[in-house]
Design a protein around this motif. Structure first.
Motif, PDB file in Angstrom:
ATOM      1  N   ARG A  68     -40.312 -31.706 -10.415  1.00  9.27           N
ATOM      2  CA  ARG A  68     -40.976 -33.119  -9.772  1.00  9.27           C
ATOM      3  C   ARG A  68     -42.258 -33.358 -10.211  1.00  9.27           C
ATOM      4  O   ARG A  68     -43.254 -32.451 -10.409  1.00  9.27           O
ATOM      5  N   LEU A  69     -42.790 -34.690  -9.846  1.00  7.55           N
ATOM      6  CA  LEU A  69     -43.898 -35.277 -10.224  1.00  7.55           C
ATOM      7  C   LEU A  69     -44.718 -35.860  -8.915  1.00  7.55           C
ATOM      8  O   LEU A  69     -45.662 -36.294  -9.049  1.00  7.55           O
ATOM      9  N   GLY A  70     -43.686 -35.830  -7.915  1.00  8.04           N
ATOM     10  CA  GLY A  70     -44.122 -36.309  -6.542  1.00  8.04           C
ATOM     11  C   GLY A  70     -42.831 -36.611  -5.506  1.00  8.04           C
ATOM     12  O   GLY A  70     -41.857 -36.195  -6.067  1.00  8.04           O
ATOM     13  N   PRO A 121     -53.451 -24.027 -19.089  1.00  9.81           N
ATOM     14  CA  PRO A 121     -54.204 -23.092 -17.847  1.00  9.81           C
ATOM     15  C   PRO A 121     -53.098 -22.062 -17.141  1.00  9.81           C
ATOM     16  O   PRO A 121     -52.083 -22.068 -17.558  1.00  9.81           O
ATOM     17  N   ARG A 122     -53.838 -21.121 -16.748  1.00  8.34           N
ATOM     18  CA  ARG A 122     -52.867 -20.133 -16.034  1.00  8.34           C
ATOM     19  C   ARG A 122     -52.032 -20.716 -14.816  1.00  8.34           C
ATOM     20  O   ARG A 122     -52.267 -21.694 -14.324  1.00  8.34           O
ATOM     21  N   HIS A 124     -49.454 -22.757 -15.398  1.00  7.11           N
ATOM     22  CA  HIS A 124     -49.053 -23.961 -15.835  1.00  7.11           C
ATOM     23  C   HIS A 124     -48.120 -23.768 -17.055  1.00  7.11           C
ATOM     24  O   HIS A 124     -48.213 -22.883 -17.770  1.00  7.11           O
ATOM     25  N   LEU A 137     -47.784 -34.916 -21.415  1.00  2.00           N
ATOM     26  CA  LEU A 137     -48.777 -35.945 -22.058  1.00  2.00           C
ATOM     27  C   LEU A 137     -48.948 -36.830 -21.143  1.00  2.00           C
ATOM     28  O   LEU A 137     -50.121 -37.554 -21.230  1.00  2.00           O
ATOM     29  N   SER A 138     -48.322 -37.243 -20.432  1.00  5.76           N
ATOM     30  CA  SER A 138     -48.559 -38.498 -19.093  1.00  5.76           C
ATOM     31  C   SER A 138     -49.137 -37.812 -17.896  1.00  5.76           C
ATOM     32  O   SER A 138     -49.813 -38.247 -17.044  1.00  5.76           O
ATOM     33  N   TYR A 139     -48.727 -36.561 -17.430  1.00  6.45           N
ATOM     34  CA  TYR A 139     -48.792 -36.039 -16.300  1.00  6.45           C
ATOM     35  C   TYR A 139     -49.958 -34.736 -16.373  1.00  6.45           C
ATOM     36  O   TYR A 139     -50.093 -34.047 -15.325  1.00  6.45           O
ATOM     37  N   GLY A 140     -49.839 -34.221 -17.483  1.00  2.00           N
ATOM     38  CA  GLY A 140     -50.867 -32.937 -17.639  1.00  2.00           C
ATOM     39  C   GLY A 140     -49.985 -31.618 -17.432  1.00  2.00           C
ATOM     40  O   GLY A 140     -48.827 -31.772 -17.230  1.00  2.00           O
TER      41      GLY A 140
ATOM     42  N   ASP B  46     -44.964 -27.318   0.648  1.00  2.33           N
ATOM     43  CA  ASP B  46     -43.968 -27.903   0.190  1.00  2.33           C
ATOM     44  C   ASP B  46     -44.404 -29.466  -0.244  1.00  2.33           C
ATOM     45  O   ASP B  46     -44.599 -30.138  -1.160  1.00  2.33           O
ATOM     46  N   GLN B  49     -47.913 -29.798  -1.773  1.00  2.00           N
ATOM     47  CA  GLN B  49     -47.948 -29.356  -3.127  1.00  2.00           C
ATOM     48  C   GLN B  49     -47.412 -30.786  -3.726  1.00  2.00           C
ATOM     49  O   GLN B  49     -47.793 -31.176  -4.833  1.00  2.00           O
ATOM     50  N   VAL B  50     -46.439 -31.379  -3.144  1.00  2.00           N
ATOM     51  CA  VAL B  50     -45.605 -32.607  -3.799  1.00  2.00           C
ATOM     52  C   VAL B  50     -46.897 -33.748  -3.751  1.00  2.00           C
ATOM     53  O   VAL B  50     -46.981 -34.430  -4.685  1.00  2.00           O
ATOM     54  N   LEU B  53     -49.158 -33.567  -6.387  1.00  2.00           N
ATOM     55  CA  LEU B  53     -48.760 -33.792  -7.739  1.00  2.00           C
ATOM     56  C   LEU B  53     -48.829 -35.325  -8.010  1.00  2.00           C
ATOM     57  O   LEU B  53     -49.071 -35.964  -9.023  1.00  2.00           O
ATOM     58  N   ALA B  54     -48.362 -35.958  -6.949  1.00  2.00           N
ATOM     59  CA  ALA B  54     -48.606 -37.467  -6.675  1.00  2.00           C
ATOM     60  C   ALA B  54     -49.761 -38.100  -6.555  1.00  2.00           C
ATOM     61  O   ALA B  54     -49.992 -39.324  -6.760  1.00  2.00           O
ATOM     62  N   PHE B 107     -57.544 -15.807  -5.960  1.00  2.00           N
ATOM     63  CA  PHE B 107     -57.395 -17.324  -6.176  1.00  2.00           C
ATOM     64  C   PHE B 107     -58.714 -18.147  -5.750  1.00  2.00           C
ATOM     65  O   PHE B 107     -59.301 -18.926  -6.279  1.00  2.00           O
ATOM     66  N   SER B 159     -58.408 -20.938 -15.517  1.00  2.00           N
ATOM     67  CA  SER B 159     -57.764 -21.677 -14.317  1.00  2.00           C
ATOM     68  C   SER B 159     -58.098 -23.024 -14.562  1.00  2.00           C
ATOM     69  O   SER B 159     -58.864 -23.672 -15.097  1.00  2.00           O
ATOM     70  N   ALA B 160     -56.937 -23.688 -14.176  1.00  5.51           N
ATOM     71  CA  ALA B 160     -56.735 -25.176 -14.286  1.00  5.51           C
ATOM     72  C   ALA B 160     -58.149 -25.816 -13.559  1.00  5.51           C
ATOM     73  O   ALA B 160     -58.546 -27.030 -14.311  1.00  5.51           O
ATOM     74  N   TRP B 163     -61.494 -25.329 -15.759  1.00  5.69           N
ATOM     75  CA  TRP B 163     -61.091 -26.031 -17.038  1.00  5.69           C
ATOM     76  C   TRP B 163     -61.321 -27.436 -16.988  1.00  5.69           C
ATOM     77  O   TRP B 163     -61.898 -28.330 -17.855  1.00  5.69           O
ATOM     78  N   ALA B 193     -56.136 -32.653 -20.998  1.00 11.51           N
ATOM     79  CA  ALA B 193     -56.398 -32.044 -19.943  1.00 11.51           C
ATOM     80  C   ALA B 193     -56.142 -32.775 -18.498  1.00 11.51           C
ATOM     81  O   ALA B 193     -55.144 -32.109 -17.705  1.00 11.51           O
ATOM     82  N   PRO B 195     -54.275 -36.008 -18.252  1.00  9.52           N
ATOM     83  CA  PRO B 195     -53.909 -37.459 -18.632  1.00  9.52           C
ATOM     84  C   PRO B 195     -53.593 -38.456 -17.560  1.00  9.52           C
ATOM     85  O   PRO B 195     -53.342 -39.656 -17.554  1.00  9.52           O
ATOM     86  N   SER B 196     -53.200 -37.830 -16.197  1.00  8.39           N
ATOM     87  CA  SER B 196     -52.931 -38.853 -15.105  1.00  8.39           C
ATOM     88  C   SER B 196     -54.079 -39.127 -14.260  1.00  8.39           C
ATOM     89  O   SER B 196     -53.812 -40.050 -13.180  1.00  8.39           O
TER      90      SER B 196
END
Lengths: 155, 425
Positions: A68-70, A121-122, A124, A137-140, B46, B49-50, B53-54, B107, B159-160, B163, B193, B195-196
């Protein structure tokens, strides 16, 4: 004796209950969103078994995955392949994606200047799709929390 | 069961069972309560986290706070609930570390070290492996010192968050130094690293502009949305730096700078000050130059009153720009015929106003209802004789015709329009 029998009975019931939860998670099917085109030839109206019990450390390069991306409907379900694991490096060279210096198996060439290599990265994964609209490539690189499950049957 | 009754008696056994039942009941209630809390916590985590991501960080923050209340022994909700951009978040980070079990602490300690590095706080906690290498790189870049190339072993990836911060910082340093190779490398790293990121399109453009293999038409396509959106001014600054960094592509970048904010030096460079306007126009018409270059040449042609060149350039454009610029050139040149053809508008038909016959002169104002004085020649015919051009004087819209000896029916035309037809007594 009666007490032991009842204990075993309850144990079996709990095991069946627990097994059901695990089995249901591993058998859950995910519907392909209508109009989804990021993985070529992925038929609409079909569904794929997504094993949600796979631990993050057990994902391997080449695994088909659902992620999922969102929360929006068009970003909630996506399909792609794992192209790189944590610690691998990725780069773009001549429009091709290179993972640890070797061309990625999936994904079409891109119009991006040469760049990288950079590490994954860790915790990921580097996910790739055919059209690159909804992949790393679009969302990392995607964190473990983005993964829904492993799908082994992508075209 | 009967042996139990015989051994302990009904009353004692009943009491014991009551006690056991009470303990089981309390345990069940406790388990139900904690399970519900955990379920609510996982649900909120959850959601957080979503939202992360968004890229909806406000929603992420709210959901993570709820999750952190339900799951105080987990690092993930606590990490998402903290505002890492706030330099005063240190006490909250320490509280989070103190309430976590040992296996969850690394962490947060990693993020704590990044927080110290980001805000340059004292007593930065130390890390190990890749993350330690990245932290050292952050400190060196801050001090303007050269940094060693970053090398990672596959068993110890970075770690992301650290980085991501390092690649941003390296790009900023390279851009500030205007170091072409470093910019290309760090822009590429940043592109891969993050892209969004909302500003990723600019970074991609910079990386592509510095990559010789990327064709100009690809760059032009990528530049179109950048030069028209809200960040157009920032994009102009990028273009100005790229002009100096990649001089071989300056002919591509300069036209992308909006004409109203172009400096005289940029205009001169854009139009090639060592060439004549004719040479520039000829070369632009031959090579199919960019729209913005053609428009700049039209503007220059109009300024120099070279309407012929401007007309040729306008004709070379594609619709809808062609119609727009043809009309603009025709208006500037007073070409009412073209204007009338373009719009079929009576406002562009030249008309004689205030016609006066006084002695040997015929005078009138020649102008269209839209207020444009035509540039086309005025032709005067008296009877069968055509009046010589030198006897027709024009001053702006005023026309003065010296009649001479001829008398009879007179017809005055301008281009294809008849503007007067009558008899001179």
């Amino acid at each position: 004796m009666e007490f032991l029998r009842q204990l075993v009975l309850y144990g079996i019931l709990i095991a069946v209950f627990w097994g059901g939860i695990v089995l249901m998670k591993s058998l859950a099917r995910i519907d392909v969103p209508v109009g989804y085109s990021d993985v070529r030839d992925l038929p609409e109206y079909s569904s794929y078994r997504a094993d949600q019990t796979v631990r993050f450390a057990n994902y391997r390069v080449g695994d088909g995955v659902c992620y999922r991306l969102g929360s929006d409907e068009d970003l909630a379900i996506n399909f792609g392949w794992v192209a790189g694991l944590p610690g691998d490096s990725f780069a773009i060279s001549g429009g091709r994606i290179l993972i640890n210096g070797k061309p990625a198996v999936h994904g079409e060439p891109v119009e991006i200047g040469d760049c990288g290599p950079v590490p994954i990265p860790r915790d990921h994964l580097f996910i790739v799709t055919d059209q690159h609209q909804r992949d790393s490539l679009s969302y990392g690189t995607l964190p473990a929390s983005a993964l829904i499950g492993r799908v082994g049957e992508l075209p | 069961m009967s042996s139990f009754i015989e051994a302990f008696g009904h009353r004692r056994l009943g009491f014991a069972f009551h006690v056991i039942a009470a303990i089981c009941g309390i345990s069940a209630a406790y388990l139900t309560w904690t399970a519900t809390e955990r379920w609510l916590g996982i649900y909120a985590l959850d959601k957080a986290q979503v939202a992360a991501l968004a890229g909806d960080f406000r929603a992420m923050h709210d959901a993570a706070k709820d999750a952190s209340d339900y799951l105080p022994d987990l690092a993930a909700p606590g990490l998402l609930a903290i505002d890492w951009s706030d330099p005063h978040a240190t006490p909250a980070i320490e509280r989070l570390i103190n309430r976590l079990p040992n296996q969850q602490r690394p962490f947060v300690e990693t993020m704590q070290a990044l927080h110290h590095a980001m805000h340059q706080l004292p007593n930065s906690p130390s890390l190990s492996g890749s993350d330690e290498q990245l932290l050292k790189s952050i400190h060196k870049t801050r001090q303007g010192l050269p940094t060693a190339p970053l090398e990672f072993v596959s068993s110890d990836p970075p770690s992301a968050p650290i980085w991501g911060f390092v690649v941003q910082q390296q790009f900023i340093a390279a851009w500030t130094e205007a170091n072409r190779n470093a910019i290309r490398k760090t822009a590429g790293n940043l592109r891969l690293a993050m892209p969004s990121h909302p500003e990723q399109r600019y970074v991609t453009f910079i990386n592509n502009a510095l990559t010789p293999d990327i064709k100009n038409n690809v760059l032009v396509e990528q530049a179109k949305p950048l030069s028209s959106d809200v960040g157009a001014l920032a994009f102009t600054r990028i273009l100005r730096q790229l002009v100096t960094l990649v001089p071989e592509r300056s002919a591509l970048f300069l036209p992308l700078i909006p004409p109203d904010i172009r400096t005289p030096a940029e205009n001169a460079a854009l139009l090639g000050s060592d060439k004549t306007l004719e040479q520039l126009v000829t070369s632009a018409l031959k090579s199919g130059t960019l729209l913005r270059t053609v428009v700049a040449l039209i503007e220059r042609s109009l300024t120099e009153q070279r309407y012929d060149l401007a007309k040729q350039l306008a004709a070379s454009l594609k619709e809808p720009e062609r119609a727009t610029w043809t009309r603009a050139v025709a208006q500037a040149a007073g070409d009412l015929t073209t204007l009338q053809q373009l719009t079929l508008d009576a406002g562009y038909i030249p008309t004689a106003y205030g016609l006066q016959h006084q002695g040997n002169h015929l005078r009138f104002h020649l102008i269209s209802p839209a207020g444009i004085a035509p540039s086309a020649a005025v032709l005067v015919r008296i009877g069968t004789e055509v009046i010589a051009d030198e006897r027709i004087q024009r001053l702006g819209s005023l026309v003065n015709i010296t009649l001479g000896e001829q008398r009879g029916p007179v017809v005055i035309t301008c281009d294809k329009f008849t503007i007067y037809s009558g008899t001179i007594p």
